[in-house]
Design a protein around this motif. Structure first.
Motif, short mmCIF file in Angstrom:
data_model
loop_
_atom_site.label_atom_id
_atom_site.label_comp_id
_atom_site.label_asym_id
_atom_site.label_seq_id
_atom_site.Cartn_x
_atom_site.Cartn_y
_atom_site.Cartn_z
N ASN A 105 0.79 -1.22 0.00
CA ASN A 105 0.00 0.00 0.00
C ASN A 105 0.83 1.27 0.00
OD1 ASN A 105 -2.41 -1.33 -0.09
ND2 ASN A 105 -2.70 -1.33 2.11
N GLY A 106 2.13 1.15 0.15
CA GLY A 106 2.97 2.35 0.08
C GLY A 106 4.00 2.38 1.18
N GLY A 107 5.00 3.17 0.96
CA GLY A 107 6.09 3.31 1.92
C GLY A 107 7.26 3.99 1.26
N GLY A 108 8.33 4.07 1.99
CA GLY A 108 9.52 4.71 1.43
C GLY A 108 10.68 4.59 2.37
N ALA A 109 11.77 5.22 2.01
CA ALA A 109 12.97 5.19 2.84
C ALA A 109 13.82 6.41 2.56
CB ALA A 109 13.78 3.92 2.58
N PHE A 110 14.56 6.81 3.57
CA PHE A 110 15.59 7.83 3.45
C PHE A 110 16.85 7.20 3.98
CE2 PHE A 110 18.26 10.83 5.73
CZ PHE A 110 18.65 11.64 4.69
N VAL A 111 17.89 7.14 3.17
CA VAL A 111 19.15 6.53 3.63
C VAL A 111 20.32 7.44 3.29
CG1 VAL A 111 18.33 4.15 3.50
CG2 VAL A 111 19.43 5.17 1.52
N GLN A 112 21.37 7.29 4.10
CA GLN A 112 22.62 8.03 3.89
C GLN A 112 23.76 7.03 4.05
OE1 GLN A 112 23.47 11.00 6.84
NE2 GLN A 112 25.05 11.94 5.60
N LEU A 113 24.64 6.96 3.06
CA LEU A 113 25.81 6.08 3.11
C LEU A 113 27.04 6.97 3.18
CD1 LEU A 113 26.86 3.17 2.95
CD2 LEU A 113 26.97 3.45 0.47
N ARG A 114 27.80 6.82 4.28
CA ARG A 114 28.94 7.70 4.53
C ARG A 114 30.20 6.86 4.73
NH1 ARG A 114 30.73 9.67 9.46
NH2 ARG A 114 28.94 8.67 10.44
N PRO A 115 31.26 7.09 3.95
CA PRO A 115 32.52 6.36 4.20
C PRO A 115 33.12 6.81 5.52
CG PRO A 115 32.84 8.04 2.52
CD PRO A 115 31.38 8.04 2.85
N VAL A 116 33.61 5.83 6.31
CA VAL A 116 34.16 6.18 7.63
C VAL A 116 35.59 5.73 7.84
CG1 VAL A 116 31.92 6.35 8.78
CG2 VAL A 116 33.09 4.15 8.69
N ALA A 117 36.03 4.66 7.15
CA ALA A 117 37.38 4.16 7.39
C ALA A 117 37.80 3.20 6.27
CB ALA A 117 37.46 3.43 8.73
N VAL A 118 39.08 2.85 6.32
CA VAL A 118 39.64 1.82 5.45
C VAL A 118 40.41 0.86 6.35
CG1 VAL A 118 41.24 1.33 3.57
CG2 VAL A 118 39.83 3.37 3.47
N LEU A 119 40.13 -0.43 6.22
CA LEU A 119 40.88 -1.44 6.95
C LEU A 119 42.08 -1.85 6.10
CD1 LEU A 119 37.97 -3.73 8.21
CD2 LEU A 119 39.15 -1.92 9.46
N VAL A 120 43.26 -1.84 6.70
CA VAL A 120 44.48 -2.21 5.99
C VAL A 120 45.01 -3.49 6.63
CG1 VAL A 120 46.80 -1.50 5.33
CG2 VAL A 120 44.98 0.21 5.50
N HIS A 121 45.07 -4.57 5.86
CA HIS A 121 45.58 -5.86 6.31
C HIS A 121 46.98 -6.02 5.72
CE1 HIS A 121 41.42 -6.80 7.38
NE2 HIS A 121 41.08 -6.44 6.15
N GLU A 122 47.99 -6.10 6.61
CA GLU A 122 49.37 -6.15 6.15
C GLU A 122 50.24 -6.86 7.18
OE1 GLU A 122 52.37 -2.94 4.13
OE2 GLU A 122 51.13 -2.27 5.78
N HIS A 123 51.02 -7.84 6.74
CA HIS A 123 51.95 -8.58 7.61
C HIS A 123 51.26 -9.20 8.81
CE1 HIS A 123 55.04 -6.83 5.15
NE2 HIS A 123 54.73 -5.60 5.53
N GLY A 124 50.06 -9.76 8.61
CA GLY A 124 49.34 -10.44 9.68
C GLY A 124 48.65 -9.53 10.67
N ALA A 125 48.67 -8.23 10.45
CA ALA A 125 48.03 -7.28 11.35
C ALA A 125 47.01 -6.45 10.57
CB ALA A 125 49.07 -6.36 11.98
N THR A 126 46.03 -5.95 11.28
CA THR A 126 45.00 -5.10 10.68
C THR A 126 44.99 -3.76 11.40
OG1 THR A 126 43.63 -6.99 10.10
CG2 THR A 126 42.54 -4.86 10.15
N ARG A 127 45.00 -2.69 10.62
CA ARG A 127 44.87 -1.36 11.23
C ARG A 127 43.75 -0.61 10.53
NH1 ARG A 127 48.35 2.61 8.25
NH2 ARG A 127 49.35 1.39 6.61
N THR A 128 43.15 0.30 11.28
CA THR A 128 42.04 1.10 10.78
C THR A 128 42.53 2.50 10.48
OG1 THR A 128 40.49 -0.18 12.09
CG2 THR A 128 39.72 1.93 11.27
N VAL A 129 42.29 2.96 9.25
CA VAL A 129 42.65 4.31 8.85
C VAL A 129 41.35 5.09 8.67
CG1 VAL A 129 43.80 5.73 7.12
CG2 VAL A 129 44.70 3.46 7.67
N PRO A 130 41.06 6.06 9.56
CA PRO A 130 39.81 6.80 9.44
C PRO A 130 39.79 7.69 8.21
CG PRO A 130 41.11 7.58 11.32
CD PRO A 130 41.86 6.46 10.69
N VAL A 131 38.59 7.88 7.68
CA VAL A 131 38.38 8.79 6.55
C VAL A 131 37.89 10.11 7.16
CG1 VAL A 131 37.01 9.24 4.50
CG2 VAL A 131 37.78 6.93 4.99
N VAL A 132 38.65 11.17 6.92
CA VAL A 132 38.28 12.48 7.48
C VAL A 132 37.86 13.45 6.42
CG1 VAL A 132 39.55 12.39 9.63
CG2 VAL A 132 40.72 13.07 7.57
#
Length: 72
Positions: free
Chosen positions: A45-72
Motif C-alpha cells: 500500500n505504500g512506503g519509502g525510505a531515506f538513507v545516507q551512506l557515509r565512508p568512515v574508514a579503510v581497513l588495511v591488512h598487512e603482515h598479519g596485522a590489521t589497522r584502521t585508517v579513518p576517513v576524514v
C-alpha cells in the motif's frame, strides 16, 4: 484510513566492502548506513525510505596485522 497502521524502522548499520589487494597489502572500505524506512497499511500500500551512506574508514591488512585508517 481506518484499520491501517503505519510502521517505522531505523536503519543503522556498519558495512564492510570487499577487499582489494595491492602487493602484500589488502584494503577494505568501511561505511556507515543510516536512515529510516516507513510504510503505511498492509502489503504494497505504500512506503519509502531515506538513507545516507557515509565512508568512515579503510581497513588495511598487512603482515598479519590489521589497522584502521579513518576517513576524514
Amino acid at each position: 484510513m481506518r484499520g491501517q497502521t503505519s510502521w517505522y524502522n531505523k536503519i543503522d548499520q556498519r558495512l564492510v566492502g570487499p577487499s582489494a589487494t595491492f602487493g602484500d597489502r589488502q584494503i577494505q572500505p568501511v561505511a556507515h548506513l543510516s536512515g529510516w524506512q516507513w510504510g503505511n497499511g498492509r502489503g504494497a500500500n505504500g512506503g519509502g525510505a531515506f538513507v545516507q551512506l557515509r565512508p568512515v574508514a579503510v581497513l588495511v591488512h598487512e603482515h598479519g596485522a590489521t589497522r584502521t585508517v579513518p576517513v576524514v
